[in-house]
Design a protein around this motif. Structure first.
Motif, mmCIF file in Angstrom:
data_model
loop_
_atom_site.group_PDB
_atom_site.id
_atom_site.type_symbol
_atom_site.label_atom_id
_atom_site.label_comp_id
_atom_site.label_asym_id
_atom_site.label_seq_id
_atom_site.Cartn_x
_atom_site.Cartn_y
_atom_site.Cartn_z
ATOM 1 N N SER A 593 30.298 -65.694 44.506
ATOM 2 C CA SER A 593 29.865 -66.778 45.374
ATOM 3 C C SER A 593 29.030 -66.133 46.476
ATOM 4 O O SER A 593 29.141 -64.930 46.724
ATOM 5 N N TRP A 594 28.180 -66.941 47.123
ATOM 6 C CA TRP A 594 27.286 -66.361 48.126
ATOM 7 C C TRP A 594 28.068 -65.786 49.281
ATOM 8 O O TRP A 594 27.717 -64.734 49.828
ATOM 9 N N GLY A 595 29.147 -66.494 49.669
ATOM 10 C CA GLY A 595 29.949 -66.023 50.797
ATOM 11 C C GLY A 595 30.546 -64.666 50.524
ATOM 12 O O GLY A 595 30.451 -63.738 51.340
ATOM 13 N N SER A 596 31.152 -64.527 49.334
ATOM 14 C CA SER A 596 31.806 -63.251 49.039
ATOM 15 C C SER A 596 30.761 -62.153 48.900
ATOM 16 O O SER A 596 31.001 -61.003 49.260
ATOM 17 N N LEU A 597 29.574 -62.511 48.396
ATOM 18 C CA LEU A 597 28.509 -61.524 48.278
ATOM 19 C C LEU A 597 28.119 -61.001 49.659
ATOM 20 O O LEU A 597 28.026 -59.794 49.880
ATOM 21 N N CYS A 598 27.928 -61.937 50.597
ATOM 22 C CA CYS A 598 27.533 -61.526 51.945
ATOM 23 C C CYS A 598 28.639 -60.671 52.581
ATOM 24 O O CYS A 598 28.364 -59.676 53.244
ATOM 25 N N ARG A 599 29.873 -61.080 52.341
ATOM 26 C CA ARG A 599 30.983 -60.338 52.914
ATOM 27 C C ARG A 599 31.001 -58.912 52.363
ATOM 28 O O ARG A 599 31.155 -57.943 53.093
ATOM 29 N N LYS A 600 30.813 -58.812 51.040
ATOM 30 C CA LYS A 600 30.816 -57.486 50.420
ATOM 31 C C LYS A 600 29.682 -56.643 50.957
ATOM 32 O O LYS A 600 29.855 -55.465 51.226
ATOM 33 N N LEU A 601 28.521 -57.277 51.107
ATOM 34 C CA LEU A 601 27.373 -56.528 51.610
ATOM 35 C C LEU A 601 27.637 -56.040 53.013
ATOM 36 O O LEU A 601 27.311 -54.919 53.370
ATOM 37 N N PHE A 602 28.262 -56.900 53.825
ATOM 38 C CA PHE A 602 28.500 -56.517 55.212
ATOM 39 C C PHE A 602 29.482 -55.356 55.297
ATOM 40 O O PHE A 602 29.309 -54.444 56.095
ATOM 41 N N PHE A 603 30.529 -55.389 54.483
ATOM 42 C CA PHE A 603 31.531 -54.339 54.588
ATOM 43 C C PHE A 603 31.210 -53.134 53.722
ATOM 44 O O PHE A 603 32.000 -52.208 53.626
ATOM 45 N N GLY A 604 30.038 -53.165 53.092
ATOM 46 C CA GLY A 604 29.619 -51.991 52.328
ATOM 47 C C GLY A 604 30.379 -51.812 51.032
ATOM 48 O O GLY A 604 30.434 -50.704 50.505
ATOM 49 N N GLU A 605 30.961 -52.899 50.518
ATOM 50 C CA GLU A 605 31.600 -52.773 49.198
ATOM 51 C C GLU A 605 30.526 -52.854 48.128
ATOM 52 O O GLU A 605 29.532 -53.554 48.291
ATOM 53 N N LEU A 606 30.755 -52.152 47.027
ATOM 54 C CA LEU A 606 29.727 -52.099 45.989
ATOM 55 C C LEU A 606 29.657 -53.438 45.268
ATOM 56 O O LEU A 606 30.683 -54.004 44.894
ATOM 57 N N ILE A 607 28.427 -53.921 45.081
ATOM 58 C CA ILE A 607 28.274 -55.171 44.333
ATOM 59 C C ILE A 607 27.961 -54.848 42.894
ATOM 60 O O ILE A 607 27.938 -53.703 42.491
ATOM 61 N N TYR A 608 27.637 -55.792 42.172
ATOM 62 C CA TYR A 608 27.439 -55.920 40.738
ATOM 63 C C TYR A 608 28.161 -54.931 39.806
ATOM 64 O O TYR A 608 29.274 -55.226 39.434
ATOM 65 N N PRO A 609 27.676 -53.755 39.459
ATOM 66 C CA PRO A 609 28.256 -53.205 38.226
ATOM 67 C C PRO A 609 29.680 -52.683 38.330
ATOM 68 O O PRO A 609 30.363 -52.657 37.337
ATOM 69 N N TRP A 610 30.110 -52.286 39.505
ATOM 70 C CA TRP A 610 31.431 -51.640 39.517
ATOM 71 C C TRP A 610 32.506 -52.565 40.008
ATOM 72 O O TRP A 610 33.464 -52.174 40.652
ATOM 73 N N ARG A 611 32.364 -53.801 39.734
ATOM 74 C CA ARG A 611 33.303 -54.792 40.249
ATOM 75 C C ARG A 611 34.715 -54.564 39.732
ATOM 76 O O ARG A 611 35.681 -54.616 40.483
ATOM 77 N N GLN A 612 34.833 -54.256 38.469
ATOM 78 C CA GLN A 612 36.162 -54.112 37.862
ATOM 79 C C GLN A 612 36.956 -53.023 38.581
ATOM 80 O O GLN A 612 38.123 -53.178 38.859
ATOM 81 N N ARG A 613 36.241 -51.930 38.905
ATOM 82 C CA ARG A 613 36.932 -50.839 39.561
ATOM 83 C C ARG A 613 37.422 -51.280 40.936
ATOM 84 O O ARG A 613 38.527 -50.954 41.337
ATOM 85 N N GLY A 614 36.594 -52.037 41.610
ATOM 86 C CA GLY A 614 36.982 -52.531 42.927
ATOM 87 C C GLY A 614 38.234 -53.381 42.837
ATOM 88 O O GLY A 614 39.135 -53.280 43.662
ATOM 89 N N ASP A 615 38.301 -54.196 41.793
ATOM 90 C CA ASP A 615 39.473 -55.055 41.626
ATOM 91 C C ASP A 615 40.734 -54.225 41.433
ATOM 92 O O ASP A 615 41.792 -54.553 41.941
ATOM 93 N N LYS A 616 40.561 -53.135 40.678
ATOM 94 C CA LYS A 616 41.716 -52.300 40.431
ATOM 95 C C LYS A 616 42.235 -51.703 41.734
ATOM 96 O O LYS A 616 43.422 -51.627 41.956
ATOM 97 N N GLN A 617 41.266 -51.317 42.580
ATOM 98 C CA GLN A 617 41.687 -50.722 43.846
ATOM 99 C C GLN A 617 42.462 -51.720 44.700
ATOM 100 O O GLN A 617 43.390 -51.355 45.392
ATOM 101 N N ASP A 618 42.064 -52.979 44.627
ATOM 102 C CA ASP A 618 42.765 -54.007 45.403
ATOM 103 C C ASP A 618 44.215 -54.122 44.956
ATOM 104 O O ASP A 618 45.099 -54.336 45.740
#
Lengths: 618, 297
Positions: A593-618
């Motif tokens: 969603s646009w909101g989560s995209l902006c949030r990720k961009l602001f906090f420097g979380e990686l977007i698009y390809p490594w999403r699965q890994r990010g989820d695992k870390q959560d």
């Protein structure tokens, strides 16, 4: 007007109202005889399916009806009489027709009459009130509805959810009635198979197909389809078995497969082909439609792919492409170098930290240098690689597009790396700053209660007379050191943040550009994959095949005569066709969603390809 | 149940309760209402010299800031060698450390259970980190304009003065925030100094004057008030002298500020106390006297 009549229909379709006789238009010019059809008591409607002509033997008519009923599971019965008077009215025929009522007893007994030409129609429905046949008859009001038997037989009524503008109660009632009519006609297909010109014991009038022998090619194709499908299914099962082989399972390979969109697309294509050539018969029209849609989409895709291939092979375009590719990559690298040199100066008059700026800039420049060497190493082989990859276009345009997307990924790998470094550094700073900001204000994060607590890092807390240290012996010591060093770090980070943030911003913008291009390619692939082309074509050429509902046109409305309506089929809107018959696409691309995209961009979380890994870390 | 008319015609008395139905309008109050009026129950009588004595905390803190800025100016001008400042600071810190334990005879240390080893460890950790970061501190604000740095330092030092714990029980007081702001200001100013050694010594000095010195003051004030007054006067005069060597106008203004805070403000406080008129009565909000936090947690 049609809307109004729909409402009228909805009002009248409850029990105990005007009797509705559905009469096929093809029987309007038939000779006098018996009406054969089905009586739907819940809707108080009589669906006339055919007319049996004189002369007949009642026993044979009954036998025929029993056969039809057994084959189609529809309660077909003689509903009444049909009388088409071409000459002066004959009294005797009228009496004779009335007499038939006692022979084929049915409640209510319809008497349909067409008099001289098509102008005047007469319709009576009598119902005996007593159990005995001699009891006085009472007449119901009758509404005559004409329908095109062929269209109703071939069309498929779609759920009433497709018509949101009607009210719920009416919609269910009228749709139930319509569904019963459509169902009756569709199920009594057996009845329509008898030929008009056959000299059987019973002569019928109804809609008749033009004949199956219309095209010999179609017949041949039908015969050939079975073995071809079997052969293809065997081949596909071999391919899928090979792809499921254990050699491709281990970690690095499976990871790479999951990241390459070409692999996803090939897997999807395999699934599609398996669905098309599967030996199981399609269950229900939805399944059949899905198969047809898939087949058409695969065929179109392959045709487009072959077109692309032939275009590429003409005039040796592969060589041109390969020649153009290396300079383009060089050019991109050069532009990046310029960008970095600009960033290493004082870009836009921003207050950058010179030392950090130089360090980051040199690091990235070295990276670009490595990248250029790699490209030059690869350049002699690029034409061959392209040629071989181009062959895959015969598997379909979507596969070629997926390969294009993967090539873009590989060629912009340096941008991706920059983005990852920038994002990591930036997110480190942001997280550090957020926790140090709490320390700066004298707060701390309480892990147990998941909230910010105020915490005294007082230097003199433990020295104050009479107040024992609350946190044990080791902590105050740690607190003091943490306080000083934390403040120092906070100051340092806050002054270094603009530099990091600028690098992060620039590389994120570059990365977003690449992702947007790739996203467009994927969108195109998804469009080709999921568009129900067969359904759309059907809607375009045979609108009645996909019915959303019906509308009624008034043919005659006079006092003292039955209301005559013509039932016409409302075709399903294109948007609903697409929504109903959408094919499942790969769905391997994560949706933000646009909101989560902006949030990720602001906090420097990686977007698009490594999403699965990010989820695992959560 | 038959309700008989009330025989006794005695006047129904108004009660200040809401849980009973009474034959009065809702906004009715009785004559006794003002009987409960009280005035100035929390007003305190101040002694002039006591207030002057208490104001010395503010004087001390103002002088600390002044001394810090003066020392920074000397370092920035190159009039003060960093080694000399370091030596003086180290010596005075050691004297202060000894004095700190000597004043109350080691009682506070025994109560807190804090060992000398822990103190040494704190000091070592701090010095090591500051020394390690000093080159970074030096180049930190290179590209930021000097005026910005000055403005930031001024705001931070003002914040330090505002949030400092002068002994008042107010929500705004946060000694952590105040200390952090002072250190931030010192880092900002230190980054303007010519070399990284200067920066290191400046930050160390900031710690001494903003963190350690108020602790010693507090103890002095609690144990030996007389010597505290002497120390305050000495400190104020030294700060004035330092400022005088830089700018006479600044020194005069600073002296006026100190005098107004230590002499005029207490005078005004006591004068204005006469005009105080607080009224208390039954209309006050309910006050929860007991500390309920033990039930809440």
């Amino acid at each position: 007007m049609p809307r109004l009549l729909q409402l009228l229909w909805a009002q009248l379709s409850g029990p105990g109202m005007v009797l509705k006789a559905f009469f096929p238009t093809c029987c309007a010019s038939a000779d006098s005889g018996l009406l054969v059809g089905r009586w739907v008591p819940e809707q108080s409607s009589a669906v006339v399916l055919a007319v049996v002509h004189f002369p007949f033997i009642p026993v044979q008519v009954k036998e025929l009806l029993a056969q039809v009923q057994q084959a189609s599971q529809v309660g077909v019965a003689v509903l009444g009489t049909w009388c088409h008077r071409r000459q002066e009215p004959e009294e005797s025929l009228g009496h004779f027709l009335e007499g038939l009522g006692t022979l084929f007893s049915h409640e209510p007994w319809l008497q349909l009459c067409r008099e001289r030409g098509s102008k005047s129609w007469n319709c009576k429905a009598t119902r005996r009130q007593g159990p005995t046949p001699l009891a006085p008859a009472c007449e119901d009001q009758v509404m005559l509805i004409f329908y095109d038997q062929r269209k109703v037989l071939l069309s498929r009524l779609h759920p009433p959810a497709a018509l949101p503008e009607r009210q719920a109660g009416d919609a269910t009632a009228s749709a139930g009635g319509l569904a019963a009519v459509f169902d009756t006609v569709a199920r009594s297909e057996v009845l329509f198979q008898s030929d008009r010109f056959d000299e059987g014991p019973v002569r019928l009038t109804h809609w008749q197909s033009e004949g199956v022998e219309a095209s010999i090619l179609v017949e041949l194709a039908k015969r050939a389809a079975g073995p071809v499908c079997l052969l293809l299914a065997c081949l596909l099962s071999l391919v899928s078995a090979a792809s499921a082989c254990r050699v491709f399972r281990p970690w690095p390979l499976s990871f790479i497969w999951s990241k390459l969109s070409t692999c996803e697309q090939l897997r999807h294509r395999l699934d599609q082909l398996t669905l098309v050539v599967s030996a199981h018969r399609a269950e229900g029209p939805a399944q059949l439609m899905r198969k047809a849609n898939t087949l058409v989409s695969v065929l179109l895709d392959m045709a487009l792919g072959l077109l692309l291939l032939s275009w590429l092979h003409r005039k040796d375009r592969f060589a041109h492409l390969a020649e153009a590719l290396v300079p383009v990559a060089d050019r991109v690298a050069e532009e990046l170098q310029h960008l970095l040199q600009w960033l290493m100066g004082a870009p836009a008059g921003l207050k950058m930290n010179r030392a950090l700026d130089q360090v980051l800039g040199r690091f990235f420049l070295y990276h670009i240098h490595l990248w250029i060497s790699y490209i030059h190493l690869m350049s002699p082989f690029i034409e061959h690689i392209l040629w071989h990859l181009g062959l895959s276009a015969c598997l379909g345009l979507t596969v070629a597009l997926s390969i294009l997307s993967d090539i873009i990924s590989l060629l912009t790998f340096h941008i991706y790396c920059f983005y990852v470094y920038g994002a990591r550094l930036y997110s480190l700073k942001i997280h550090g700053l957020s926790s140090l900001w709490r320390l700066f204000r004298g707060k701390k994060w309480n892990v147990l209660r998941q909230r910010v607590d105020s915490c005294s890092y007082d230097l003199d807390q433990v020295w104050r007379a009479g107040i024992p240290p609350r946190t044990g012996e080791g902590c105050p010591n740690w607190h003091q050191a943490a306080l000083f060093i934390g403040t120092l770090l906070f100051t340092i980070l806050i002054f270094l943040l603009p530099t990091t943030a600028l690098y992060y911003l620039v590389f994120t913008l570059l990365r977003l550009l690449v992702v947007t291009v790739q996203g467009l390619v994927h969108l195109l692939v998804d469009l080709i994959n999921s568009l129900p082309l067969y359904s759309l074509g059907l809607r375009l050429c045979r609108p009645y095949r996909l019915a959303a509902g019906v509308k009624f046109r008034v043919l005659e409305h006079e006092a003292g005569r039955p209301l005559r309506l013509l039932m016409q089929i409302n075709p399903l809107p294109f948007s609903h066709v697409v929504r109903t018959y959408r094919l499942p696409s790969c769905g391997c691309h994560p949706k933000h969603s646009w909101g989560s995209l902006c949030r990720k961009l602001f906090f420097g979380e990686l977007i698009y390809p490594w999403r699965q890994r990010g989820d695992k870390q959560d | 149940m038959c309700a008989q008319p009330v025989a006794n015609t005695k006047e129904v008395r108004w009660q200040k309760v809401l849980y009973e139905r009474q034959p009065f309008p809702d906004n009715y109050v009785d004559r006794r209402f003002l009987e409960e009026l009280r005035k100035n129950i929390y007003a305190r009588k101040y002694q002039y010299w006591a207030v002057v004595f208490e104001s010395s905390v503010v004087i001390q803190q103002l002088c600390s800031v002044c001394v810090f800025v003066v020392i920074w100016w000397y370092m920035d001008e190159g009039l003060l060698a960093p080694q000399w400042l370091f030596g003086t600071g180290l010596a005075s810190s050691l004297i202060g450390y000894v004095l700190f334990d000597f004043i109350d005879g080691g009682e506070g240390r025994k109560k807190s259970g804090r060992t000398r080893w822990a103190d040494l460890k704190s000091a070592l950790v701090f010095i090591t980190f500051t020394y390690g970061f000093s080159p970074v501190l030096k180049t930190l604000t290179e590209s930021v304009s000097t005026d910005t740095i000055y403005a930031m330092a001024v705001f931070m030092l003002l914040g330090h003065l505002i949030f400092f714990d002068y002994g008042a029980n107010a929500a705004i007081v946060s000694s952590t925030l105040s200390l952090n702001m002072a250190i931030f200001a010192s880092v900002c100013l230190a980054s303007r100094l010519p070399r990284s050694l200067h920066a290191f010594i400046m930050v160390t000095f900031a710690i001494q004057i903003f963190a350690l010195w108020p602790m010693l003051q507090k103890k002095l004030k609690a144990c030996t008030p007389r010597s505290y007054v002497g120390v305050t006067l000495l400190f104020a005069f030294s700060a004035l002298g330092g400022l005088l060597s830089i700018s006479a106008v600044g020194a005069i203004l600073f002296a006026l500020l100190l005098i107004s805070i230590s002499c005029l403000c207490p005078f005004y406080l006591i004068r204005l106390q006469l005009f105080k008129e607080n009224i208390h009565g039954p209309w006050d909000e309910a006050e929860i006297k007991e500390d309920l936090s033990r039930f809440l947690s």
